[in-house]
Structures are given as C-alpha cells and as structure tokens.
Design an enzyme around this catalytic site. Sequence first.
Site, mmCIF file in Angstrom:
data_model
loop_
_atom_site.group_PDB
_atom_site.id
_atom_site.type_symbol
_atom_site.label_atom_id
_atom_site.label_comp_id
_atom_site.label_asym_id
_atom_site.label_seq_id
_atom_site.Cartn_x
_atom_site.Cartn_y
_atom_site.Cartn_z
ATOM 1 N N HIS A 66 0.945 -1.078 0.061
ATOM 2 C CA HIS A 66 -0.042 -0.141 0.076
ATOM 3 C C HIS A 66 0.791 1.161 0.012
ATOM 4 C CE1 HIS A 66 -2.918 -2.865 2.690
ATOM 5 N NE2 HIS A 66 -2.949 -3.034 1.079
ATOM 6 N N TYR A 129 2.053 1.664 13.409
ATOM 7 C CA TYR A 129 2.438 2.602 12.727
ATOM 8 C C TYR A 129 1.943 4.178 13.021
ATOM 9 C CZ TYR A 129 -1.531 1.434 9.951
ATOM 10 O OH TYR A 129 -2.767 1.028 9.449
#
Length: 466
Positions: A66, A129
């Site tokens: 992604h 993240y």
Amino acid sequence: MAELSIDTTPIPGLLVVHLPVHGDARGWFKENWQRAKMTALGLPDFGPVQNNMSFNAARGATRGIHTEPWDKFVSVAAGRVFAAWVDMRVGDTFGNTFSVEIDESVAVFVPRGVGNSYQALADGTVYSYLVNDHWSPGPTYPALNLADETAAIPWPIPLDSDEVEISDKDKANPRLADVTPMEPKKTLIIGAKGQLGRALQADFPGADLVDLDELDVSSAAAVDAWPWHDYQLVLNAAAYTAVDVAETPDGRKICWAANAVAPAHLARVATEHRLTLVHVSSDYVFDGTAELHAEDEAFSPLGVYGQAKAAGDIAVATTPKHYILRTSWVIGDGNNFVKTMARLADNGVSPSVVDDQFGRLTFTSELSRATRHLVDSGAPFGTYNVTNSGDAQSWAEIARDVFELRGRAREDVASTSTAAYSAEIEFFSPRPTHSALSLEKIEATGFLPLNAQTVLKEYVATLPSA
C-alpha cells in the site's frame, strides 16, 4: 544493548532505526519514538498525528503493498514481521525495493509515496505505525501486487503457502507495469496574477496558480477548505501595496486583512501541514533612519502599510519552515515607476521626482531567482534581504537613468522633496528616508544579486516606445 542508530537504504528517505531495548525477566522496554534523539540522528521531524495498530492473529498474515500520501514510522509491539517496501514515486528510483525483519529492536521510517507491506512471522503479532496525516475517504493511491515479479520480494513464507492469509483486495492489486507512480507534492503560488506572481511562474514551472478570486487568504474559512495536503511549498506573492490608500479608513482595513491577517492564516496551515512558506516583506517595516538595514533590525514602521507588513512578518516567523524575503522598490511586469518614467520620457514630459528617499531597485526576476535559490539550496529558514545590488540611489537619480536610456537629457528630470510632493495629497503614507537593505546574509548562502543599473538597462530596452 545496541545504541540508537539509523541506516539508509536503496530507497531514498527510507530509514532503518535500530532501537535500544531494555529487558529483564519481566519483559522489555523501549523508546519506540523519541523525537529529540531521532531527529538529531537525521530522522525527519515528520510530526505524527495518529498511531495505528494492526493485530495479526496467526503467522503468515500478509498485508500490502500500500502506498499512501503521508509519512509512516513502523514498528512492532509484539511478535515479528518481515517487512518490504517498493518505491512508487515518480523518478529514477521507481520500483526500487528493500526488505528487513522487524522485531522490538527495529523500526523503519517510510516516506510518502513508498509502498509498504509486511508478513507476520509469529502468532499474535501487533504491527504499529505512526502517520503524519489523517486518512480521509475518497482518493485512491498506488498499490502493488504482493507477488509482483519485478519487485521480486523474497517472502520468507511463500505466498502460495497454506499458512499465508491475504485479503481479496490485496490479491487484486496490479503489477508494477500497470502502476501509475505517485507524483510529488506540489508548489502553490498565491497572487499569481501580480508582478511577482508572474515572475515566480518562470522559476517554478508547473506550480498551481491562484489569485484572491480563487483563494481568499484573508478568510479563515477559505484557507481551511483548501487541500493543503497536496502541497509542500507555498509562495505568497499576494499583498496590498497601495501605501497611500492604506491611510484611508477603508484602505486600512483592506491592508491589514491582506498583509497581516492573510499571512497569519498561511502560517497556521503551514505549521499544521509541515509546509515551507515563502513570504515577501518590505523596507516599510523600518523607519528609514538607518542608512542600511540588516535583517535583525527592530521593526519601526511609520505608516499603516508598514505596520501591517510588520505584523505579517511576525506571524510568518512563527511557522518553522519559512523564508521571509524582505525587499524594496519592486519593478516587474506591470505598472511601476520605471515604466512611468519611460513613458514620460517618450512623451516629452519633464517631471519632478523626489530626491530625498534612497534605496535600490528590486526586479521581480531577481526576487524570484532568490526564492528558487533559497528553496533549492536548503538555506537555513528565516528572513533574508533581497534586492538588486549596487549603490543606493534616490528616485530622482533612477528617473534620470531611465531618461538617459530613452535618449533624453538627465537634466529633464527636476528634483523635489517628499514634503513638497505630498503637500496636496490628502492621505499620504510616510516613506522611509533610507530603504537600502544589507545583502550580506543572502550572499553568504551563495546567491549574488545582479547589479540594479545593469538590469535596469536591460529592462528599459524591453519597453515599447509610448
């Protein structure tokens, strides 16, 4: 225990961070994100605004590839992953790959436009993240098939293994040959129809161009509605420059809105979106008592225009990534003093011009060239004086230079004082007597301003006869 350190990779901007881990019989502790220490070692101060967690129940869970339009800082809170990245940005490194195993001692900074993927190597893996922008529905971004042959990622658990779990969406991602690379963030020129705005277009080709009819930067609502996440550099060439009209009741309001309120709005969004903001200031922020003005001279504006410009400078200086270009006596593609003198010379008129104000001309081409230099060279952020070089002159001396270049006698320009010139003007803004700006600071960055009289000669030669 290893020391905190950062390694580069074949993908520009992708950085591997080695984290000290403190462990004992109870488990371990680490500083997963430590801004001061990490930025000191070269990690970008990317300003995270959100922390996401992805729980992977079983070994073999595989996600990606992604690509998002924001920066990430990835790590694990539990378990291990094999992580891989593919550069999906426009440029020579498009398609470059890098992979590394991440446990509690490793984190990776992932810049905008680099495709991100990972495979869980242990049951119960928690992947973490930090990101520096909020996700919003609507736009789609480049994605790449996990099995792309060109990227050839060496997955430790083969993708066709019964252990591997991949979503149907990720299985449908395209191969690299079918991916449209991510474009870099853009440049925005505000006030693009003005003299400086037109000059900036030559040095910043491809920039988005807006004027006040498209983006009213004095309106908080209009500024907030603009898609700032698409940009990395904002050049504010919009300003209210009718210094005498600014002394009127209505002009004062307009001047403050354009020269103080608007820069404050831009400084706020520049901080929020980590933009570089370039703003143009004026010699009018000083009272002109000093014969040469340095960047750190205290503000001492005499009139409304100068006061509003000083307020705008103060606002812009609050955003970390800013360049304030302080200039004077601007000449460009539009109505200006030099064009007026050339027209009078061509029409046989012999004007009287003030001889008790002293400064240097600044051609918009020079101001634009200095802007390009500061941005490209990575010069320290802050305020820089920018004018053309040469001796300071009075307006009368410059007018005589123009007359001479048009074939008229210098004596055809008479002298007058500022007091006499302004005697019959109802609203008149006080002018600084001395407007010359020290150029030492910008010269120290490697920028050498062109001589004002040399450029004046070239400029006058381009003006058609009246």
